[in-house]
Design a protein around this motif. Structure first.
Motif, mmCIF file in Angstrom:
data_model
loop_
_atom_site.group_PDB
_atom_site.id
_atom_site.type_symbol
_atom_site.label_atom_id
_atom_site.label_comp_id
_atom_site.label_asym_id
_atom_site.label_seq_id
_atom_site.Cartn_x
_atom_site.Cartn_y
_atom_site.Cartn_z
ATOM 1 N N TYR A 4 0.959 -1.212 0.060
ATOM 2 C CA TYR A 4 0.014 0.096 0.161
ATOM 3 C C TYR A 4 0.840 1.076 0.176
ATOM 4 C CZ TYR A 4 -3.804 -3.012 1.333
ATOM 5 O OH TYR A 4 -4.591 -4.061 1.331
ATOM 6 N N PHE A 5 0.244 2.288 -0.434
ATOM 7 C CA PHE A 5 0.663 3.664 -0.637
ATOM 8 C C PHE A 5 0.070 4.690 -0.021
ATOM 9 C CE2 PHE A 5 2.441 1.349 -4.258
ATOM 10 C CZ PHE A 5 3.729 1.624 -4.270
ATOM 11 N N GLY A 15 0.839 14.693 -2.628
ATOM 12 C CA GLY A 15 2.085 13.879 -2.573
ATOM 13 C C GLY A 15 1.751 12.556 -2.160
ATOM 14 N N CYS A 16 2.336 11.567 -2.736
ATOM 15 C CA CYS A 16 2.260 9.997 -2.665
ATOM 16 C C CYS A 16 3.674 9.692 -2.244
ATOM 17 C CB CYS A 16 1.902 9.603 -3.793
ATOM 18 S SG CYS A 16 1.422 7.767 -3.796
ATOM 19 N N ALA A 17 3.567 8.493 -1.290
ATOM 20 C CA ALA A 17 4.962 7.969 -0.656
ATOM 21 C C ALA A 17 5.503 7.159 -2.159
ATOM 22 C CB ALA A 17 4.402 7.128 0.307
ATOM 23 N N ASP A 18 6.977 7.077 -2.047
ATOM 24 C CA ASP A 18 7.517 6.674 -3.207
ATOM 25 C C ASP A 18 7.724 5.013 -2.753
ATOM 26 O OD1 ASP A 18 7.891 8.863 -4.851
ATOM 27 O OD2 ASP A 18 9.728 9.262 -3.929
ATOM 28 N N GLN A 19 7.677 4.687 -1.530
ATOM 29 C CA GLN A 19 7.898 3.572 -1.078
ATOM 30 C C GLN A 19 6.704 2.922 -0.651
ATOM 31 O OE1 GLN A 19 11.102 3.097 1.772
ATOM 32 N NE2 GLN A 19 12.171 1.780 0.599
ATOM 33 N N ALA A 20 6.463 1.514 -1.009
ATOM 34 C CA ALA A 20 5.129 1.135 -0.370
ATOM 35 C C ALA A 20 5.386 0.327 0.880
ATOM 36 C CB ALA A 20 4.753 -0.151 -1.497
ATOM 37 N N THR A 21 4.455 0.288 1.464
ATOM 38 C CA THR A 21 4.349 -0.403 2.912
ATOM 39 C C THR A 21 3.381 -1.580 2.775
ATOM 40 O OG1 THR A 21 4.231 1.837 3.980
ATOM 41 C CG2 THR A 21 3.505 0.116 5.345
ATOM 42 N N GLU A 22 4.187 -2.466 3.568
ATOM 43 C CA GLU A 22 3.321 -3.806 3.437
ATOM 44 C C GLU A 22 2.165 -4.015 4.613
ATOM 45 O OE1 GLU A 22 5.605 -7.682 1.334
ATOM 46 O OE2 GLU A 22 6.197 -7.374 3.562
ATOM 47 N N PHE A 23 1.135 -4.644 4.564
ATOM 48 C CA PHE A 23 0.376 -5.009 5.420
ATOM 49 C C PHE A 23 -0.113 -6.240 5.321
ATOM 50 C CE2 PHE A 23 0.062 -0.262 5.471
ATOM 51 C CZ PHE A 23 0.463 0.159 6.457
ATOM 52 N N ASN A 25 -3.206 -7.394 5.584
ATOM 53 C CA ASN A 25 -4.581 -7.421 5.101
ATOM 54 C C ASN A 25 -5.149 -5.901 5.303
ATOM 55 O OD1 ASN A 25 -5.657 -7.212 8.001
ATOM 56 N ND2 ASN A 25 -5.346 -9.198 8.039
ATOM 57 N N ARG A 26 -6.373 -5.689 4.742
ATOM 58 C CA ARG A 26 -6.933 -4.470 4.584
ATOM 59 C C ARG A 26 -6.898 -3.999 6.129
ATOM 60 N NH1 ARG A 26 -10.089 -2.995 -0.354
ATOM 61 N NH2 ARG A 26 -11.747 -1.977 1.213
ATOM 62 N N ASP A 27 -7.703 -4.859 7.022
ATOM 63 C CA ASP A 27 -7.942 -4.419 8.320
ATOM 64 C C ASP A 27 -6.763 -3.897 9.023
ATOM 65 O OD1 ASP A 27 -9.841 -4.141 10.218
ATOM 66 O OD2 ASP A 27 -9.026 -6.068 11.578
ATOM 67 N N SER A 28 -5.448 -4.388 8.701
ATOM 68 C CA SER A 28 -4.376 -3.815 9.497
ATOM 69 C C SER A 28 -3.847 -2.732 8.765
ATOM 70 C CB SER A 28 -3.245 -4.987 9.549
ATOM 71 O OG SER A 28 -2.795 -5.150 8.360
ATOM 72 N N ALA A 29 -3.903 -2.484 7.595
ATOM 73 C CA ALA A 29 -3.745 -1.180 6.730
ATOM 74 C C ALA A 29 -4.652 -0.342 7.220
ATOM 75 C CB ALA A 29 -4.162 -1.519 5.126
ATOM 76 N N TRP A 30 -5.982 -0.453 7.483
ATOM 77 C CA TRP A 30 -6.956 0.527 7.908
ATOM 78 C C TRP A 30 -6.431 1.072 9.265
ATOM 79 C CZ3 TRP A 30 -10.166 4.151 7.065
ATOM 80 C CH2 TRP A 30 -10.898 4.818 8.227
ATOM 81 N N GLU A 57 -4.969 9.238 1.961
ATOM 82 C CA GLU A 57 -5.497 8.075 1.283
ATOM 83 C C GLU A 57 -4.663 6.940 1.387
ATOM 84 O OE1 GLU A 57 -8.204 9.879 -2.345
ATOM 85 O OE2 GLU A 57 -6.109 9.765 -2.690
ATOM 86 N N LEU A 58 -5.096 5.940 1.448
ATOM 87 C CA LEU A 58 -4.383 4.717 1.341
ATOM 88 C C LEU A 58 -4.565 4.081 -0.046
ATOM 89 C CD1 LEU A 58 -2.310 3.070 3.084
ATOM 90 C CD2 LEU A 58 -4.325 1.269 3.512
ATOM 91 N N LEU A 59 -3.554 3.792 -0.807
ATOM 92 C CA LEU A 59 -3.567 3.452 -2.302
ATOM 93 C C LEU A 59 -3.295 1.803 -2.318
ATOM 94 C CD1 LEU A 59 -2.034 6.324 -3.887
ATOM 95 C CD2 LEU A 59 -4.211 6.119 -3.148
ATOM 96 N N ASP A 60 -3.809 1.113 -3.239
ATOM 97 C CA ASP A 60 -3.334 -0.213 -3.310
ATOM 98 C C ASP A 60 -2.098 -0.293 -4.232
ATOM 99 O OD1 ASP A 60 -4.232 0.227 -6.036
ATOM 100 O OD2 ASP A 60 -6.026 -1.314 -5.554
ATOM 101 N N GLU A 61 -1.586 -1.361 -4.563
ATOM 102 C CA GLU A 61 -0.465 -1.548 -5.363
ATOM 103 C C GLU A 61 -0.775 -0.745 -6.804
ATOM 104 O OE1 GLU A 61 1.415 -5.419 -5.675
ATOM 105 O OE2 GLU A 61 0.324 -6.071 -3.790
ATOM 106 N N ALA A 62 -1.758 -0.657 -7.332
ATOM 107 C CA ALA A 62 -2.054 -0.082 -8.674
ATOM 108 C C ALA A 62 -2.217 1.353 -8.333
ATOM 109 C CB ALA A 62 -3.275 -0.565 -9.116
ATOM 110 N N LYS A 63 -1.919 1.703 -7.191
ATOM 111 C CA LYS A 63 -2.042 3.107 -6.789
ATOM 112 C C LYS A 63 -3.586 3.648 -6.963
ATOM 113 C CE LYS A 63 2.636 4.591 -6.502
ATOM 114 N NZ LYS A 63 3.482 5.589 -6.694
#
Length: 77
Positions: A4-5, A15-23, A25-30, A57-63
């Motif tokens: 997620y970004f 501005g969007c983060a350049d580096q993704a963060t790994e979670f 699942n969606r619940d832990s990302a939220w 915003e939290l974006l998925d791998e496809a932003k």
């Protein structure tokens, strides 16, 4: 694990983060998103101008947006 970004929008700035963060699942990302947003809220509220909006915003791998938190300041007259 899904990636997620984070993206912040404040008026014309976006501005969007350049580096993704790994979670796991969606619940832990939220949960992480709300925690980060909570830490930032006081600073945002102090600088917010009338009739403006701040977003995280939290974006998925496809932003593409998955979650959005908005703080809106409106003049109601």
């Amino acid at each position: 694990m899904p990636l997620y970004f984070f993206r912040i929008r404040n008026g014309r700035y976006s501005g969007c983060a350049d580096q993704a963060t790994e979670f796991a699942n969606r619940d832990s990302a939220w949960k992480e998103m709300t925690s980060v947003c909570a830490d930032m809220t006081a600073g945002i509220a102090r600088k917010l101008q009338e009739n403006s909006e701040w977003q995280m915003e939290l974006l998925d791998e496809a932003k593409e947006p998955v979650f959005r938190i908005r703080i809106v300041a409106e003049t109601l007259d």
